[in-house]
Scaffold this active site. Structure first.
Site, short mmCIF file in Angstrom:
data_model
loop_
_atom_site.label_atom_id
_atom_site.label_comp_id
_atom_site.label_asym_id
_atom_site.label_seq_id
_atom_site.Cartn_x
_atom_site.Cartn_y
_atom_site.Cartn_z
N LYS A 18 0.86 -1.19 0.00
CA LYS A 18 0.00 0.00 0.00
C LYS A 18 0.89 1.23 0.00
CE LYS A 18 -4.42 0.70 0.01
NZ LYS A 18 -5.52 -0.21 -0.36
N ASP A 26 -6.66 4.17 -4.70
CA ASP A 26 -7.41 4.03 -3.45
C ASP A 26 -8.08 5.39 -3.26
OD1 ASP A 26 -7.53 1.92 -1.05
OD2 ASP A 26 -7.52 3.91 -0.15
N1 GLU Z 1 -7.10 0.09 -3.15
C1 GLU Z 1 -7.86 -1.06 -3.54
C2 GLU Z 1 -7.99 -2.01 -2.38
O1 GLU Z 1 -8.15 -1.57 -1.26
C3 GLU Z 1 -7.36 -1.67 -4.83
C4 GLU Z 1 -5.94 -2.16 -4.83
C5 GLU Z 1 -5.45 -2.66 -6.18
O2 GLU Z 1 -6.24 -2.77 -7.12
O3 GLU Z 1 -4.26 -2.96 -6.26
O4 GLU Z 1 -7.99 -3.19 -2.50
#
Ligand code: GLU
Length: 449
Positions: free
Chosen positions: A126, A166
């Site tokens: 993340k 996100d």
């Molecule tokens: N931010 C999204 C999540 O919480 C997507 C992450 C992604 O597609 O890599 O899963």
């Protein structure tokens, strides 16, 4: 509690006590793992759990950008490469002023188990920045994204780490980030980021995927109870990408979302956000950069409740879909008093641990955890990676069918894992255990480091 589990929680509290969101998520996941740790004493021998709560790598970087008035601004960027046992680190970027290491680490930890649940080869990561996109011009967003990527590009790659969006990072931001990566590397590199626009190699259905998956999952739950999603009312929060996808899929299936929320309050639309015009208007609201849900009330003449959350509204299904810790004990009590049967978490960790426990204890209430319910987004990101590396484009029907299948599998894996450990129909523990098992197995296979 098992002594080993308790000692690792103590470690987390001691070392990461100033990051309460991270401590919260570790406590939540670990509260389900007791029977697994008891059955597998070999995990303690290699101190698997401490290794799981410490990111493999986490770094900050400086992001300097110029505003339209010529002034310079400095933000802090983050990337946490939490666990790469299952595949390249995978997870979104969040641009929000409250971003600090505790937020990134809690999201990264959740991501590891979520990505594991998808059954696809993706590790967990993340990132983000303490940047506030509200009210910024398009040119400012572009310059920020370019500066962000200038600092990050050396440390990511299609086999290393694949960022996505996100909160505060959508298709537009991913486009600018991808463009800058491509410029700096002089290579397209299998797309490297996911959530790209279709013309840049993005997957069809990726924009809708988190919301669609968040409806496919409870479809399974309702079926288990002998019910149908058709005709159900849904209380949602937020009005961003995820909630938009929920409204769209709910409308297709004959259910209706009756609440939306924003930082300014919530709206109640008894007819539902259930026409193409209304669903599309959410996109207009987001594109405006105003971040006000009141705009919906003004446009469609429905009630707006300033400064309030929608959890007092009676609905068949409650879906906290906005952000972490949106539902505290007080709201949980309201939800229980309303006789809600389905509490389906969507946002990452939308419920405080005490509120979650309280809701799970309510007789007749079924609670589904976000790491399973919202996994359709990242799963479709993995499908985008597959398409990019195959140099192919799948049709919307193909992607949607795969997504549907993955969501059904996630549900079934969670049900089976809880049953295997004698916990009955417990979707929360089931998701934690199923997610944990796969990461644990891979880490055991790869040796101690
Ligand atoms: N931010 C999204 C999540 O919480 C997507 C992450 C992604 O597609 O890599 O899963």
């Amino acid at each position: 509690m098992n002594a080993y589990l308790a000692s690792v929680i103590e470690h987390v509290k001691k070392v990461h006590g100033n990051e309460p969101e991270f401590v919260q998520t570790v406590e939540e996941v670990f509260s389900s793992l007791e029977p697994v740790i008891e059955k597998h004493p070999e995990y303690e021998k290699v101190d698997l759990l401490t290794r799981m709560v410490e990111p493999e790598r986490m770094f900050t970087f400086r992001v300097v950008w110029m505003a339209d008035d010529g002034t310079w601004h400095t933000n802090i960027g983050y990337r946490c490469q939490f666990n790469g046992a299952l595949g390249p680190y995978k997870g979104g970027l969040r641009f929000q002023p409250n971003v600090y290491p505790g937020i990134i680490k809690f999201l990264g930890f959740e991501q590891v188990f979520k990505n594991s649940l998808t059954g696809l080869p993706i590790g967990g990561g993340k990132g983000g920045a303490d940047f506030d996109p509200t009210g910024k011009s398009d040119a400012e967003i572009m310059r920020f994204c370019q500066a962000f990527m200038q600092a990050l590009y050396r440390y990511i790659g299609p086999d290393i780490d694949v960022p996505a969006g996100d909160m505060g990072v959508g298709g537009r931001e991913i486009g600018y980030l991808f463009g800058e990566y491509r410029r700096l590397k002089g290579a397209w590199e299998n797309g490297v980021l996911t959530g790209k626009g279709f013309a840049s190699g993005g997957s069809l259905v990726r924009p809708e995927a988190t919301g669609y998956g968040a409806v496919y999952y409870p479809e399974n739950v309702l079926k288990h109870e002998g019910e149908d999603i058709q005709g159900k009312t849904i209380a949602c929060a937020g009005f961003g990408n995820v909630t938009w996808g929920i409204c769209k899929k709910a409308m297709q299936l004959g259910a209706k979302v009756i609440t939306l929320s924003g930082p300014d309050g919530y709206i109640y639309d008894p007819d539902g956000v259930a026409t193409a015009e209304k669903v599309d208007y959410l996109l207009t609201m987001r594109a405006s950069g105003r971040n006000k849900v009141k705009d919906y009330a003004d446009k469609f003449g429905v009630a707006f409740y300033p400064g309030e959350k929608p959890w007092g509204v009676k609905a068949d299904v409650v879906m906290p879909s906005a952000m972490q810790n949106d539902v505290h004990m007080e709201q949980a009590k309201q939800i229980a008093a309303n006789g809600v049967k389905y509490y389906i978490e969507v946002a990452n960790m939308p419920t405080t641990n005490d509120a979650l426990k309280f809701l799970m204890e309510q007789p007749g209430m079924i609670v589904a955890p976000s790491k399973a319910v919202n996994a359709g987004g990242v799963a479709t990101s993995a499908l985008e990676m597959a398409q990019n590396s195959e140099r192919l484009v799948w049709t919307a029907e193909e992607v949607d069918a795969q997504l549907h299948k993955i969501m059904n599998t996630i549900y079934q894996m969670s049900v089976d894992a809880a049953e295997e450990y004698g916990l009955g129909y417990d979707l929360v523990a089931g998701a934690n255990i199923a997610g944990f098992k796969r990461v644990a197995e891979a880490m055991m296979e790869q040796g101690v480091f």
